[in-house]
Design an enzyme around this catalytic site. Structure first.
Site, PDB file in Angstrom:
ATOM      1  N   SER A 101      -3.663  -0.033  -5.061  1.00  7.53           N
ATOM      2  CA  SER A 101      -2.566  -0.260  -4.102  1.00  7.53           C
ATOM      3  C   SER A 101      -3.079  -0.082  -2.669  1.00  7.53           C
ATOM      4  CB  SER A 101      -1.411   0.706  -4.407  1.00  7.53           C
ATOM      5  OG  SER A 101      -0.640   0.993  -3.276  1.00  7.53           O
ATOM      6  N   GLU A 151       7.367  10.840 -14.339  1.00 10.01           N
ATOM      7  CA  GLU A 151       6.918   9.450 -14.242  1.00 10.01           C
ATOM      8  C   GLU A 151       7.036   8.724 -15.579  1.00 10.01           C
ATOM      9  OE1 GLU A 151       5.200   7.995 -11.203  1.00 10.01           O
ATOM     10  OE2 GLU A 151       6.058   9.683 -10.082  1.00 10.01           O
ATOM     11  N   HIS A 209      -1.696   8.348 -13.082  1.00  6.57           N
ATOM     12  CA  HIS A 209      -0.936   8.579 -14.320  1.00  6.57           C
ATOM     13  C   HIS A 209      -1.943   8.786 -15.447  1.00  6.57           C
ATOM     14  CE1 HIS A 209       2.509   5.979 -12.538  1.00  6.57           C
ATOM     15  NE2 HIS A 209       2.861   7.250 -12.465  1.00  6.57           N
ATOM     16  N   GLY A 259       0.813  -1.223   0.000  1.00 10.93           N
ATOM     17  CA  GLY A 259       0.000   0.000   0.000  1.00 10.93           C
ATOM     18  C   GLY A 259       0.840   1.264   0.000  1.00 10.93           C
ATOM     19  N   CYS A 295       0.825  -0.429 -18.140  1.00  4.23           N
ATOM     20  CA  CYS A 295       1.854  -0.081 -17.150  1.00  4.23           C
ATOM     21  C   CYS A 295       3.043  -1.018 -17.253  1.00  4.23           C
ATOM     22  CB  CYS A 295       1.313  -0.228 -15.724  1.00  4.23           C
ATOM     23  SG  CYS A 295      -0.064   0.821 -15.345  1.00  4.23           S
TER      24      CYS A 295
HETATM   25  O1  SUG Z   1       3.492   3.721  -9.153  1.00  3.04           O
HETATM   26  N1  SUG Z   1       2.074   0.790  -7.943  1.00  3.04           N
HETATM   27  C1  SUG Z   1       2.530   1.557  -9.073  1.00  3.04           C
HETATM   28  C2  SUG Z   1       1.674   1.299 -10.288  1.00  3.04           C
HETATM   29  C3  SUG Z   1       2.266   1.930 -11.516  1.00  3.04           C
HETATM   30  C4  SUG Z   1       1.350   1.851 -12.680  1.00  3.04           C
HETATM   31  N2  SUG Z   1       1.962   2.407 -13.794  1.00  3.04           N
HETATM   32  C5  SUG Z   1       1.327   3.113 -14.763  1.00  3.04           C
HETATM   33  N3  SUG Z   1       0.102   3.606 -14.592  1.00  3.04           N
HETATM   34  N4  SUG Z   1       1.982   3.369 -15.835  1.00  3.04           N
HETATM   35  C6  SUG Z   1       2.567   3.047  -8.738  1.00  3.04           C
HETATM   36  O2  SUG Z   1       1.661   3.531  -8.056  1.00  3.04           O
HETATM   37  C7  SUG Z   1       2.207  -0.072  -5.685  1.00  3.04           C
HETATM   38  C8  SUG Z   1       3.256  -0.454  -4.702  1.00  3.04           C
HETATM   39  C9  SUG Z   1       2.755  -0.949  -3.374  1.00  3.04           C
HETATM   40  O3  SUG Z   1       1.732  -0.495  -2.924  1.00  3.04           O
HETATM   41  O4  SUG Z   1       3.454  -1.797  -2.826  1.00  3.04           O
HETATM   42  C10 SUG Z   1       2.788   0.695  -6.847  1.00  3.04           C
HETATM   43  O5  SUG Z   1       3.897   1.210  -6.738  1.00  3.04           O
END
Ligand code: SUG
Length: 419
Positions: A29, A164, A232, A21, A350
């Site tokens: 997340s 990003e 994003h 999270g 992603c």
């Molecule tokens: O950066 N999730 C990533 C998901 C990235 C998705 N990428 C794109 N939309 N291109 C983020 O939020 C969750 C990690 C955690 O909760 O342990 C996480 O980092």
């Protein structure tokens, strides 16, 4: 003769994949914080997606999981594996580099002043667990795209300005080998959730890559979309060649955004999904727009590769069927199972970084073929942890298992220099 094609480089899901999270503003997340993760299943799901795209399009690349746990991160914060702050430990174990749409921004050679394909690794400074990625990501980019006659790899943008990567970048073109218009989408800070892409970073990337100013468009993301969980732009919009597929609420000034893109790229065709057909929260839950929008071989139009969750939503699936029944540019909708990644807010788009280039110029150790996919599959099946509970992170046995699993993969792919 160079032959420019689009190659998707997927991030192989690392053996430390877990649900801690860590990403404020990423609803999946937050929802799965504390859940048990299944790293082996996650990596096999990712590999199945790669195999499907290799068979469909003939090209597929990959990046390796980054070294975890990142002890230097913990040491720099005066923390240890057994630290009293579980979020710091979880950050050091994060497998978030699997989402390679955040690895870098890529400007293919036809767009740039020096005729090389440019990469800027994303600094990802907004989140601790992601901000640690870029130096190791750059090491892979430096290897994969070492041919400096054709590629240029920059350092990340200096902090303060969050970047990003490709998740906030779209490219409009007639075909991947022709000069395109690059669209940068940024967020304005001040809302409930962080705006992770800063306008200044987008502008810096465009300058560093040598893009012509009249072939760049800078657009503000809709704050309503960020508040709803579109952390994003690629959660609410995706482009391929002359097509933009977007939710009605993706951009702050919807008509202004389309007009600006059209002024730079008159052939633009917008496939817009109205909020009345698929409400924003359902679009974000199902990740309809976090799709791979790809050109099918033999002039057969485009395909949209969406997560299984889209088929399970009556509204989203109905909209897809309706779209296919019309005669728009998207002729096929393909569903893939990436549930383990989805639970952390990462859909099919992603998981991949698009690079339009000649595959002959790429280090072949980063390009997939069936034999390598078989090899990866057996290494993952034999070595990736079956499951991880966030409270297991930092325990000696799991730590060693994670380190050794990654090493076996590096060894098999002749990439031990990534350490
Ligand atoms: O950066 N999730 C990533 C998901 C990235 C998705 N990428 C794109 N939309 N291109 C983020 O939020 C969750 C990690 C955690 O909760 O342990 C996480 O980092």
């Amino acid at each position: 003769m160079t032959k420019v094609v689009e190659i998707n480089f997927d991030g192989i899901v690392g053996p430390s994949h877990n649900y801690a999270g860590l990403s404020l503003g990423n609803i999946a997340s937050a929802r799965h914080q504390g859940s048990t993760s299944y790293p082996k299943a996650a990596a096999l799901q990712g590999l199945t997606k790669m195999r499907g795209n290799l068979a469909r399009f003939g090209h597929q690349g990959y990046f390796l999981p980054l070294p975890r746990p990142n002890m230097a991160l913990l040491e720099g914060l005066g923390a240890k594996l057994g630290s009293e702050d579980p979020a710091l430990v979880a950050a050091a174990f994060s497998a978030s580099s699997m989402w390679t749409a955040n690895a870098a921004t890529v400007s293919p050679a036809p767009d740039t002043a020096d005729g090389r394909c440019h990469f800027t690794p994303a600094n990802l400074v907004t989140m601790l667990h992601r901000g640690q990625e870029w130096p190791d990501t750059k090491r892979q980019l430096d290897l994969a795209f070492a041919n400096s006659a054709h590629f240029a790899v920059h350092d990340a943008i200096a902090p303060t300005f969050g970047d990003e990567g490709a998740a906030n970048h779209m490219r409009l073109c007639e075909s991947h080998g022709e000069a395109g218009v690059e669209v940068f989408v940024y967020g304005r800070p001040g809302g409930k959730f962080p705006a992770r892409q800063h306008e200044q970073s987008s502008r810096a990337v465009a300058r560093l890559h040598g893009l012509a100013p009249d072939r760049c468009v800078f657009i503000e993301q809709n704050p309503i979309a960020i508040e709803a969980g579109a952390f994003h732009n690629d959660v609410v919009a995706v482009a391929n060649e002359h097509v933009l597929f977007a939710h009605e609420l993706a951009f702050a000034d919807r008509q202004g955004a389309y007009d600006a893109m059209r002024a730079a790229f008159p052939a633009l065709q917008v496939v817009e999904v109205p909020d009345s057909a698929v409400p924003l929260d359902e679009a974000i839950r199902t990740y309809l727009f976090n799709a791979q929008l790809v050109t099918r071989p033999d002039n057969a139009g485009m395909a949209l590769i969406v997560p299984d969750e889209c088929r399970e939503s009556e509204r989203v699936w109905q909209w897809c069927q309706q779209m296919l029944a019309g005669n728009g540019p998207i002729r096929e909708v393909i569903t893939v199972d990436v549930r383990q990644s989805m639970a952390n807010g990462g859909g099919p788009a992603c998981l991949r970084l698009r690079v339009a280039c000649d595959p002959a110029h790429v280090d072949p150790r980063f390009l997939l073929d069936e034999a390598k996919a078989d090899q990866m599959e057996s290494i993952i099946a034999a070595n990736w942890p079956e499951q991880i509970d966030p409270s297991d992170l930092g325990h000696e046995e799991l730590t060693q298992a994670i380190i050794s699993a990654r090493h076996k993969l590096l060894q098999a792919l002749d990439l031990e220099e990534l350490g």
